[in-house]
Structures are given as C-alpha cells and as structure tokens.
Design a protein around this motif. Structure first.
Motif, PDB file in Angstrom:
ATOM      1  N   PHE A 327       0.846  -1.189   0.000  1.00  0.00           N
ATOM      2  CA  PHE A 327       0.000   0.000   0.000  1.00  0.00           C
ATOM      3  C   PHE A 327       0.890   1.252   0.000  1.00  0.00           C
ATOM      4  O   PHE A 327       0.993   1.960   1.009  1.00  0.00           O
ATOM      5  CB  PHE A 327      -0.909   0.018   1.232  1.00  0.00           C
ATOM      6  N   PRO A 328       1.543   1.546  -1.120  1.00  0.00           N
ATOM      7  CA  PRO A 328       2.523   2.651  -1.145  1.00  0.00           C
ATOM      8  C   PRO A 328       1.929   4.031  -0.899  1.00  0.00           C
ATOM      9  O   PRO A 328       2.656   4.945  -0.497  1.00  0.00           O
ATOM     10  CB  PRO A 328       3.122   2.554  -2.557  1.00  0.00           C
ATOM     11  N   ASN A 329       0.627   4.184  -1.095  1.00  0.00           N
ATOM     12  CA  ASN A 329       0.016   5.506  -0.929  1.00  0.00           C
ATOM     13  C   ASN A 329      -0.559   5.734   0.470  1.00  0.00           C
ATOM     14  O   ASN A 329      -1.087   6.812   0.747  1.00  0.00           O
ATOM     15  CB  ASN A 329      -1.088   5.701  -1.977  1.00  0.00           C
ATOM     16  N   HIS A 330      -0.455   4.752   1.332  1.00  0.00           N
ATOM     17  CA  HIS A 330      -1.009   4.904   2.674  1.00  0.00           C
ATOM     18  C   HIS A 330      -0.146   5.812   3.543  1.00  0.00           C
ATOM     19  O   HIS A 330       1.086   5.712   3.561  1.00  0.00           O
ATOM     20  CB  HIS A 330      -1.117   3.539   3.369  1.00  0.00           C
ATOM     21  N   GLN A 331      -0.809   6.679   4.286  1.00  0.00           N
ATOM     22  CA  GLN A 331      -0.151   7.349   5.392  1.00  0.00           C
ATOM     23  C   GLN A 331      -0.063   6.349   6.546  1.00  0.00           C
ATOM     24  O   GLN A 331      -0.851   5.406   6.632  1.00  0.00           O
ATOM     25  CB  GLN A 331      -0.961   8.567   5.841  1.00  0.00           C
ATOM     26  N   TYR A 332       0.921   6.557   7.425  1.00  0.00           N
ATOM     27  CA  TYR A 332       1.110   5.631   8.534  1.00  0.00           C
ATOM     28  C   TYR A 332       1.420   6.402   9.804  1.00  0.00           C
ATOM     29  O   TYR A 332       2.132   7.412   9.777  1.00  0.00           O
ATOM     30  CB  TYR A 332       2.243   4.639   8.247  1.00  0.00           C
ATOM     31  N   ASP A 333       0.876   5.892  10.915  1.00  0.00           N
ATOM     32  CA  ASP A 333       1.202   6.457  12.222  1.00  0.00           C
ATOM     33  C   ASP A 333       1.182   5.327  13.242  1.00  0.00           C
ATOM     34  O   ASP A 333       0.427   4.352  13.085  1.00  0.00           O
ATOM     35  CB  ASP A 333       0.183   7.541  12.619  1.00  0.00           C
ATOM     36  N   THR A 334       2.027   5.447  14.257  1.00  0.00           N
ATOM     37  CA  THR A 334       1.939   4.556  15.404  1.00  0.00           C
ATOM     38  C   THR A 334       1.656   5.406  16.629  1.00  0.00           C
ATOM     39  O   THR A 334       2.094   6.569  16.701  1.00  0.00           O
ATOM     40  CB  THR A 334       3.231   3.732  15.587  1.00  0.00           C
ATOM     41  N   GLY A 350       3.595  10.337  14.035  1.00  0.00           N
ATOM     42  CA  GLY A 350       3.247  11.457  13.163  1.00  0.00           C
ATOM     43  C   GLY A 350       3.243  11.041  11.705  1.00  0.00           C
ATOM     44  O   GLY A 350       4.124  10.299  11.250  1.00  0.00           O
ATOM     45  N   LEU A 351       2.242  11.491  10.965  1.00  0.00           N
ATOM     46  CA  LEU A 351       2.077  11.081   9.567  1.00  0.00           C
ATOM     47  C   LEU A 351       3.280  11.401   8.706  1.00  0.00           C
ATOM     48  O   LEU A 351       3.558  10.710   7.732  1.00  0.00           O
ATOM     49  CB  LEU A 351       0.837  11.772   8.980  1.00  0.00           C
ATOM     50  N   GLU A 352       3.995  12.443   9.078  1.00  0.00           N
ATOM     51  CA  GLU A 352       5.105  12.907   8.253  1.00  0.00           C
ATOM     52  C   GLU A 352       6.430  12.244   8.593  1.00  0.00           C
ATOM     53  O   GLU A 352       7.460  12.547   7.970  1.00  0.00           O
ATOM     54  CB  GLU A 352       5.248  14.430   8.399  1.00  0.00           C
ATOM     55  N   ASN A 353       6.437  11.308   9.543  1.00  0.00           N
ATOM     56  CA  ASN A 353       7.705  10.766  10.038  1.00  0.00           C
ATOM     57  C   ASN A 353       7.888   9.290   9.739  1.00  0.00           C
ATOM     58  O   ASN A 353       8.439   8.543  10.556  1.00  0.00           O
ATOM     59  CB  ASN A 353       7.806  11.007  11.548  1.00  0.00           C
ATOM     60  N   ILE A 354       7.475   8.863   8.557  1.00  0.00           N
ATOM     61  CA  ILE A 354       7.592   7.469   8.178  1.00  0.00           C
ATOM     62  C   ILE A 354       9.049   7.018   8.177  1.00  0.00           C
ATOM     63  O   ILE A 354       9.357   5.836   8.346  1.00  0.00           O
ATOM     64  CB  ILE A 354       6.950   7.237   6.794  1.00  0.00           C
ATOM     65  N   ASP A 355       9.975   7.974   8.023  1.00  0.00           N
ATOM     66  CA  ASP A 355      11.401   7.622   8.009  1.00  0.00           C
ATOM     67  C   ASP A 355      11.915   7.244   9.390  1.00  0.00           C
ATOM     68  O   ASP A 355      13.051   6.777   9.517  1.00  0.00           O
ATOM     69  CB  ASP A 355      12.230   8.787   7.453  1.00  0.00           C
ATOM     70  N   HIS A 356      11.097   7.443  10.433  1.00  0.00           N
ATOM     71  CA  HIS A 356      11.501   7.081  11.793  1.00  0.00           C
ATOM     72  C   HIS A 356      10.721   5.873  12.312  1.00  0.00           C
ATOM     73  O   HIS A 356      10.555   5.718  13.530  1.00  0.00           O
ATOM     74  CB  HIS A 356      11.307   8.266  12.740  1.00  0.00           C
ATOM     75  N   VAL A 357      10.253   5.020  11.408  1.00  0.00           N
ATOM     76  CA  VAL A 357       9.535   3.818  11.839  1.00  0.00           C
ATOM     77  C   VAL A 357      10.422   3.013  12.777  1.00  0.00           C
ATOM     78  O   VAL A 357      11.613   2.816  12.530  1.00  0.00           O
ATOM     79  CB  VAL A 357       9.125   2.969  10.629  1.00  0.00           C
ATOM     80  N   GLY A 358       9.836   2.562  13.859  1.00  0.00           N
ATOM     81  CA  GLY A 358      10.571   1.861  14.907  1.00  0.00           C
ATOM     82  C   GLY A 358      10.539   2.653  16.188  1.00  0.00           C
ATOM     83  O   GLY A 358      10.473   2.092  17.288  1.00  0.00           O
ATOM     84  N   ALA A 359      10.566   3.994  16.038  1.00  0.00           N
ATOM     85  CA  ALA A 359      10.408   4.870  17.198  1.00  0.00           C
ATOM     86  C   ALA A 359       8.927   4.966  17.537  1.00  0.00           C
ATOM     87  O   ALA A 359       8.060   4.790  16.675  1.00  0.00           O
ATOM     88  CB  ALA A 359      10.964   6.251  16.886  1.00  0.00           C
ATOM     89  N   MET A 419      10.765   1.736  29.862  1.00  0.00           N
ATOM     90  CA  MET A 419      12.120   2.238  29.683  1.00  0.00           C
ATOM     91  C   MET A 419      12.294   2.673  28.232  1.00  0.00           C
ATOM     92  O   MET A 419      11.878   1.976  27.310  1.00  0.00           O
ATOM     93  CB  MET A 419      13.139   1.166  30.041  1.00  0.00           C
ATOM     94  N   ALA A 420      12.908   3.836  28.048  1.00  0.00           N
ATOM     95  CA  ALA A 420      13.023   4.397  26.704  1.00  0.00           C
ATOM     96  C   ALA A 420      14.293   5.238  26.592  1.00  0.00           C
ATOM     97  O   ALA A 420      14.976   5.511  27.579  1.00  0.00           O
ATOM     98  CB  ALA A 420      11.794   5.251  26.385  1.00  0.00           C
ATOM     99  N   ARG A 421      14.585   5.654  25.378  1.00  0.00           N
ATOM    100  CA  ARG A 421      15.668   6.605  25.120  1.00  0.00           C
ATOM    101  C   ARG A 421      15.193   7.597  24.073  1.00  0.00           C
ATOM    102  O   ARG A 421      14.233   7.328  23.331  1.00  0.00           O
ATOM    103  CB  ARG A 421      16.930   5.891  24.625  1.00  0.00           C
ATOM    104  N   GLN A 422      15.844   8.744  23.999  1.00  0.00           N
ATOM    105  CA  GLN A 422      15.511   9.751  22.999  1.00  0.00           C
ATOM    106  C   GLN A 422      16.700   9.944  22.081  1.00  0.00           C
ATOM    107  O   GLN A 422      17.831  10.130  22.550  1.00  0.00           O
ATOM    108  CB  GLN A 422      15.141  11.069  23.673  1.00  0.00           C
ATOM    109  N   ASP A 423      16.475   9.887  20.769  1.00  0.00           N
ATOM    110  CA  ASP A 423      17.593  10.032  19.832  1.00  0.00           C
ATOM    111  C   ASP A 423      17.891  11.502  19.558  1.00  0.00           C
ATOM    112  O   ASP A 423      17.236  12.411  20.090  1.00  0.00           O
ATOM    113  CB  ASP A 423      17.331   9.264  18.534  1.00  0.00           C
ATOM    114  N   GLU A 424      18.875  11.710  18.720  1.00  0.00           N
ATOM    115  CA  GLU A 424      19.338  13.072  18.459  1.00  0.00           C
ATOM    116  C   GLU A 424      18.309  13.921  17.724  1.00  0.00           C
ATOM    117  O   GLU A 424      18.385  15.164  17.732  1.00  0.00           O
ATOM    118  CB  GLU A 424      20.650  13.039  17.653  1.00  0.00           C
ATOM    119  N   ASP A 425      17.321  13.279  17.097  1.00  0.00           N
ATOM    120  CA  ASP A 425      16.268  14.018  16.396  1.00  0.00           C
ATOM    121  C   ASP A 425      15.057  14.291  17.284  1.00  0.00           C
ATOM    122  O   ASP A 425      14.066  14.856  16.827  1.00  0.00           O
ATOM    123  CB  ASP A 425      15.818  13.234  15.162  1.00  0.00           C
TER     124      ASP A 425
END
Length: 544
Positions: A327-334, A350-359, A419-425
């Motif tokens: 589904f290449p046209n789907h927006q995605y959020d977790t 966030g819909l615009e942050n698909i490049d950070h999937v996993g976070a 338990m979590a961590r925050q990355d540089e972004d």
C-alpha cells in the motif's frame, strides 16, 4: 465543551447523516447481535448483518437511557458499568450514562466472574448493564453483587434476576435531560493492568475525553468526510479514544465484528473507510493473505483508504516495510499511550515521520515527555531511563488507591514504567518494560494470575509465566514449569489443565525447567527472558 456537547452538536448539524454502522460479515445468524430496536436501528434486506444509526437517533437513544437512569435515582458521581461486546448500542449507552452526570465504567468482556465482581466493587458501581453473552458469568455472582445494585439486561429473554433494559427504555422520554457538566467532573473509570493481581481503576475527568477527541483529529487530520473503521473492543481506551476524533467532526464510525483479512478489506471497501486502526496481528494476517493469494486486492475498492495506524504494542519495522510495498500511498502512524493517559497518542510517530519507523515518536498534541533516572532526574539524550508524560489527558487518580496514585503521578508527571531513550532528532524509542505485563495481540495478560491458576495443578512444583517474542502477536505467554519430583506430566497434560483459564490467558508455550528464584523468594524473570527469549530459546530447544 464536553464530548456530550459534541454529540448534541452532531445531532443538530447532521441529524440524518449516518453516525454509526455495525457490520457482522461472518455471522450467519443473529445469535451474536445483543439486541435490536427496529424502529430506531435500520437494517436492510440485502444485508441483514449490517445495522446503521443516524446522529439524531444516536442522541435520542442516549437520552432515553439517561432518563431511565435518572428515574432510578442515578445522580452525579454515581457509577454505571457496561459489560457488552462491540455493538451499535454500546456508544449510545455510554453517552446516556454521561448525560446523567454519572461516571461510566466499561468492563473488559473477557473478565471472568470474579473479575467482574472485583471491578464492580472497586469502582463503587451501583448499576451493571450487560448483554446475553454474559448471563452465565453474571449469574455466578448475583448473590454477591445484587445487594444495592440494579442489573439491566440488554437482550431477549431477560433473566428473572435482572430487569429488561429494552422494555424500560421504551417508556422513557427521548428529550435531553440537559444535566450541566464541566470538564473538571468525573467522566469514566477504565481498568488497566497491574503486574500483580487485579487491574487498577483509572479515573478520568471529562477534560481527558475532550483532549482525546481533539488530539485524534489533529494527529490524523480527521475531517467530516472521513470514515473510521473500529475493530478493537470499545471497553479499551485505544478504540474509544480513536473514535472520538470522528465524534468531534461528525464523521461516520464503523464497528466491525470480525478480524479476518477478508472481513476487514470487504468492510473498508463497502463502507468506503478512510482511516483504519489495526493491531499488529491483523496487519500481519492481511499481508500474509495477500502474499498467499487468499485475498485479491483488485476485488475491493480501496482507493479511498488513506491512513493505517497501529497501537497497543511494539510494531516491527519489517511489518511497515512490507505494508508500504503493498500500500505505497497509505499514510502511517503509530500511537503510544496508556489508559492512564487516556489511551494512545501521548507520544505518536506522526504522519510525516515514516522515516523514523521503529520509534514510538514525539510528544503528542498538548503533551510533554521526558526520560528520567531512578531518582527522577532527567537523563542525557541517548541515555536509557523511565518514560514520563504530562498533559491534559492524564488520569485524575487510581480510584481509591492513593498509594499507587502517588507512585505513578509525581509533580504532574505520569511515570509510565516503560524504559526508553531519545535520539538526536528528538524521537523516543522504547527499550524495555519495567512491568512484567505481557502484551499479546494488543491485550494485556497478568502473569501472576496465570501462575496462581497453574500452581493448583497437582503435578506442578513451581511455575513462572513470561512473554516471548512472536511475529504475529507481538508476544505470547510462555509458562516455565517445574514439575514435582516423580511427576511425569506432559505438555498435553498441562495444556488440558489450562483449559480452565479463559482462552486468551492460556500459555502458548510450555517449557519444563527449574524456576529460578532469588534470595527473597522472587522469581528471576529477567533471567528467564534472557534464557528463553529469541536465541536463548533456540539454544534450549537444540539441547533438548
């Protein structure tokens, strides 16, 4: 404005537009439909397993129930419990309770009889509303819970020890009682997991529900024309709070009773759904069905489907990669959240942050988040600590549990136990859970309850239940069983004994081994997870 005001607005602005649809694509008769009011709920001859309701009828049905409750003396600060499967009447009943100024108490429909009794007592609920699927469980505890409580039944053939909701509501006015409400008043008690014993009662004010509605609409850019497909149970904050985004904009909500790939895709197609919230297992099943050819995408109208989002459990990166290929046209959020934070969204990708999937993402609308050490001090970026959140959707307290409240809420911050961590972004990543709760298919399992049950097996010397990773369900319950000396019980024997547990609580894997305990007698579960998780389990099975 409260969510009750949102319903009133929709009834005035969109009276004849569809508010709710219930779809039962895999049911061949009406056994699982809790009850019907044909003059209010429309069905069609070509699809008797589909029911719909307008905003005007939604509002009127909630008014009838509110007036019934008021006629029975229900007032502000009273508690009314709901024990129903997902159905088109669930939400009008919920709103009817709120319209009296009382507090609604949704109950998990998987609860056993003793859990139902516990939750009624814990919440001080004076009324229980239940459907036919629960007659057996409720009847077991009637002698204990009937004293001082009203039992309303929402089905045919009302038990003699309950009252028929349908007959009573028909005699009540459909006019709004217009009980004044403020955002600072109690609205709902949701039950969430603890790592031991029975769940805690989480009290939310009306402000939390309003925040959830506004946040969902902002996060997913929900508009009036959107159609939201709701599959998870409405007693769960995840399902309810996501639907509130549709309430805010007057959009149609579809309740689907069925989780097969075919039923999901068929409903998205026929109801023209644009927003779909899935759990990891359902998304996995859809992709597998497509790959194996058991469903063909060209058979469905899916062009309008714009957003797929997932919550309630960790999401494998590989799953989203596969999803985007199909589904290449789907927006995605977790969405990350807890019942204490009004469900999902206090942190979201966030819909615009698909490049950070996993976070799990960044703080949600009007939320703050931070990571602290054991002393409560904020840690440096990249360091692991406990995730804390703060915002207008925080619970007021654990009802009647000041000690637990003080431990979880400190200086206005909710300590999540994750338990979590925050990355540089600035994105947050979950690392591990402090709590031992097992999340399987989006549902929480309490290991101690399973252990307590299994300890009654005459062949078991000791038992520990841990979560093991599972590609489809996220985690499965694994029981490490230490047999009594001389016992020759087999895995089949243990599984047969566990038939006394509700199906979702039964261990999916049995390992026969010694159960390690520390000097104070506590089970060393971190050691067990290390020993049997992932590679450790492979090594164990190779040695067996």
């Amino acid at each position: 404005m409260t969510i009750v005001d949102m319903l009133r607005h929709n009834a005035a602005a969109y009276p004849n537009e569809t508010a709710l649809v219930e779809v039962n694509p895999e049911i061949q008769d009406n056994r699982h439909v809790t009850w019907r009011e044909y003059e209010l709920v429309e069905t069609t001859e070509d699809n008797p397993y589909r029911r719909e309701m307008t905003w005007k009828v939604f509002d009127e049905k909630s008014n009838r129930f509110a007036n019934l409750l008021l006629s029975r003396g229900v007032r502000k600060d009273d508690k009314v419990a709901l024990l129903l499967y997902n159905c088109i009447e669930w939400l009008p009943l919920y709103f009817g309770i709120l319209k009296t100024g009382a507090t609604v108490v949704p109950l998990n429909f998987r609860y056993a009889a003793d859990e139902i009794e516990y939750c009624l007592d814990k919440s001080d609920a004076t009324i229980l509303v239940f459907g036919p699927e629960f007659i057996g469980r409720v009847e077991q505890i009637v002698p204990k819970i009937k004293k001082g409580r009203l039992l309303f039944y929402v089905g045919d053939d009302c038990p003699t020890w309950a009252e028929s909701y349908r007959e009573l509501a028909a005699l009540c006015a459909s006019t709004d009682p217009m009980i004044p409400l403020s955002e600072d008043e109690d609205a709902a008690i949701y039950y969430s997991s603890g790592t031991t014993g029975f769940p805690k009662a989480i009290l939310h004010h009306h402000r939390s529900l309003t925040q959830a509605a506004e946040m969902e609409a902002v996060h997913h850019k929900t508009v009036h024309e959107d159609v939201f497909l709701c599959i998870p149970p409405l007693y769960h904050t995840g399902a309810m709070m996501h639907w509130l985004g549709s309430l805010l904009v007057g959009g149609k909500g579809v309740l689907l009773r069925g989780v097969s790939p075919k039923s999901i895709l068929s409903t998205v197609s026929s109801e023209r759904c644009t927003i779909v919230w899935l759990l990891v297992p359902w998304a996995q099943d859809i992709l597998t069905a497509i790959e194996q050819g058991t469903v063909t995408l060209s058979d469905y109208h899916l062009d309008q489907w714009r957003l797929m989002h997932i919550g309630a459990q960790p999401v494998p990166k590989s799953l989203i990669r596969r999803w985007k290929e199909v589904f290449p046209n789907h927006q995605y959020d977790t969405n990350y959240g807890l019942s204490e934070s009004t469900g999902p969204g206090c942190v979201h990708l966030g819909l615009e942050n698909i490049d950070h999937v996993g976070a799990i993402g960044v703080p949600g609308y009007r939320w703050q988040a931070k990571i602290v050490d054991e002393a409560g001090n904020e840690v440096s970026q990249g360091m692991v600590g406990e995730l804390c959140v703060k915002g207008p959707g925080l619970m007021e307290c654990y009802y009647k549990d000041p000690a637990a409240t003080a431990e979880a809420l400190r200086d206005g911050w909710l300590h999540t136990g994750d338990m979590a961590r925050q990355d540089e972004d600035g994105f947050f990543w979950l690392v591990d859970r402090k709590k031992d709760v097992i999340i399987t298919g989006g549902e929480n399992l309490y290991p101690v309850q399973i252990e307590d049950f299994m300890a009654a097996d005459p062949d078991i010397q000791d038992v520990a239940v841990i979560g093991l990773p599972d590609e489809r369900l996220g985690e499965i319950a694994c029981a490490v069983v230490e047999l009594k000396p001389g016992s020759h019980a087999t895995e089949d024997d243990i599984n047969e004994f566990c038939l006394g547990l509700p199906r979702y609580k039964r261990p999916r894997k049995i390992i026969f081994a010694a159960v390690p305990r520390n000097a104070t007698g506590k089970i060393e579960k971190p050691l067990l997870r290390k020993r049997y998780g992932a590679q450790g389990l492979v090594d164990h099975e190779n040695q067996s």
